[in-house]
Design a protein around this motif. Structure first.
Motif, PDB file in Angstrom:
ATOM      1  N   ASP A 176      12.603  10.842  18.174  1.00  0.00           N
ATOM      2  CA  ASP A 176      11.155  10.809  17.928  1.00  0.00           C
ATOM      3  C   ASP A 176      10.883  10.262  16.533  1.00  0.00           C
ATOM      4  N   ARG A 178       8.186  10.050  14.960  1.00  0.00           N
ATOM      5  CA  ARG A 178       7.182  10.809  14.210  1.00  0.00           C
ATOM      6  C   ARG A 178       7.624  12.236  13.880  1.00  0.00           C
ATOM      7  N   TRP A 179       8.837  12.594  14.210  1.00  0.00           N
ATOM      8  CA  TRP A 179       9.313  13.949  13.941  1.00  0.00           C
ATOM      9  C   TRP A 179       9.381  14.184  12.434  1.00  0.00           C
ATOM     10  N   ASP A 209       6.174   4.194  18.438  1.00  0.00           N
ATOM     11  CA  ASP A 209       5.616   5.092  19.443  1.00  0.00           C
ATOM     12  C   ASP A 209       5.927   4.654  20.869  1.00  0.00           C
ATOM     13  N   PRO A 211       7.643   4.370  24.356  1.00  0.00           N
ATOM     14  CA  PRO A 211       8.420   5.403  25.054  1.00  0.00           C
ATOM     15  C   PRO A 211       9.925   5.166  25.025  1.00  0.00           C
ATOM     16  N   SER A 214      10.693   6.232  20.908  1.00  0.00           N
ATOM     17  CA  SER A 214      10.523   7.676  20.730  1.00  0.00           C
ATOM     18  C   SER A 214      10.595   8.347  22.096  1.00  0.00           C
ATOM     19  N   ARG A 217       8.751  11.467  23.390  1.00  0.00           N
ATOM     20  CA  ARG A 217       7.323  11.388  23.687  1.00  0.00           C
ATOM     21  C   ARG A 217       7.029  10.763  25.053  1.00  0.00           C
ATOM     22  N   THR A 218       8.067  10.447  25.810  1.00  0.00           N
ATOM     23  CA  THR A 218       7.877   9.868  27.133  1.00  0.00           C
ATOM     24  C   THR A 218       7.162  10.865  28.043  1.00  0.00           C
ATOM     25  N   GLN A 240      15.456  17.543  16.751  1.00  0.00           N
ATOM     26  CA  GLN A 240      14.871  16.670  17.761  1.00  0.00           C
ATOM     27  C   GLN A 240      15.842  16.387  18.898  1.00  0.00           C
ATOM     28  N   TYR A 244      14.921  17.210  22.737  1.00  0.00           N
ATOM     29  CA  TYR A 244      15.052  16.257  23.841  1.00  0.00           C
ATOM     30  C   TYR A 244      15.791  16.886  25.015  1.00  0.00           C
TER      31      TYR A 244
END
Length: 296
Positions: A176, A178-179, A209, A211, A214, A217-218, A240, A244
């Motif tokens: 990710d 943005r983590w 961003d 999918p 990251s 975030r999918t 992270q 996941y």
């Protein structure tokens, strides 16, 4: 848990210097390659060949005729490492597990940012499905193994094209962009600042961003193949990676999450000095054998 003594010894050999300098990327790459080429005691393998996978350079390690084969994608922040830096480890892994490996020399950032590295991994996987028999390996059931950014590329591939692989082994994957990384987890093996720098040069801006970048975030992970996620306790990416594995389980994917206690980022490819690596390599081989047997 505190650092394992072997992990402590590893990070004491490293010199934290912050994010890389773009002006010295070529020099740093050459130095890493030169150090790798100077390594002695490479495990002899029955057949090693550099091949062209529809325009992508790859290297095949075949420990015996008709061996099952896995795709191998190396780490290095999408920017560093290559076939030579991982050659000794790929030889060790093939010999220890009996699995052939097709290591992918994908294009690297910053010259070739997303999606170029991922495109190359996808091309190599498709090529191996179609041409494995020509090189006396069995790709009918095809897993992938990746470390660090290479694990991200594998995870991205199975989000983009779930049928590309039948199983994936993700070693301390970044999942990710943005983590928010915890500075308390920084070590000389990897810091949050370095990871942010690598992300931004692989998938700058809003590309982070996507999918298949990251992957955490999918929206729908239900089609991802069975997965082993390995994390290291003292690694900025551990949280992270665990997240996941949890997301895959919640989506109904067959997943195993395995945390190596006392360990740091990059331990996986240090079998000569890390007990955790020497223990994990045959475990990965046995897991692949078990899943392959279920699908024959």
């Amino acid at each position: 848990m505190t650092l394992h003594p072997q992990a402590r010894a590893l990070i004491e050999q490293l010199h934290p210097s912050g994010p890389p300098d773009l002006s010295t990327v070529d020099v740093d790459r050459a130095a890493a390659r030169g150090a790798a080429l100077a390594q002695a005691d490479r495990v002899p393998i029955e057949h090693v060949a550099d091949l062209d996978a529809d325009g992508v350079r790859v290297r095949l390690y075949r420990p015996r005729p008709a061996a099952p084969v896995a795709l191998y994608v190396h780490g290095g922040g999408w920017m560093f490492h290559d076939l030579e830096t991982h050659d000794a480890f790929c030889r060790y892994l093939a010999d220890a597990t009996g699995w052939a490996l097709l290591a992918v020399d994908f294009r690297r950032a910053p010259e070739h940012p997303y999606p170029a590295p991922l495109d190359d991994v996808q091309t190599a996987a498709r090529w191996l499905r179609s041409h494995g028999a020509e090189h006396d390996v069995d790709a009918a059931w095809l897993p992938g193994i990746g470390d660090s950014s290479g694990a991200n590329l594998l995870a991205g591939l199975t989000v983009r094209e779930p049928s590309a692989l039948d199983f994936q082994v993700l070693m301390y994957p970044p999942t990710d962009r943005r983590w928010r990384l915890d500075p308390a987890a920084d070590t000389a093996a990897l810091t949050g600042a370095e990871m942010d720098w690598f992300w931004e040069h692989y998938a700058p801006g809003s590309l982070g961003d996507s999918p298949d970048v990251s992957v955490l975030r999918t929206p729908d992970l239900s089609q991802v193949p069975p997965t082993l996620v390995v994390t290291a306790e003292h690694d900025p990416l551990a949280a992270q990676g665990r997240a996941y594995a949890t997301a895959l389980a919640e989506a109904g994917v067959e997943v195993v999450g395995f945390e190596t206690m006392g360990q740091v980022h990059s331990f996986w490819r240090q079998p000569l000095t890390m007990d955790a690596s020497r223990a994990l390599v045959p475990m990965v081989g046995a897991l692949l054998d078990s899943h392959r047997a279920r699908h024959r």
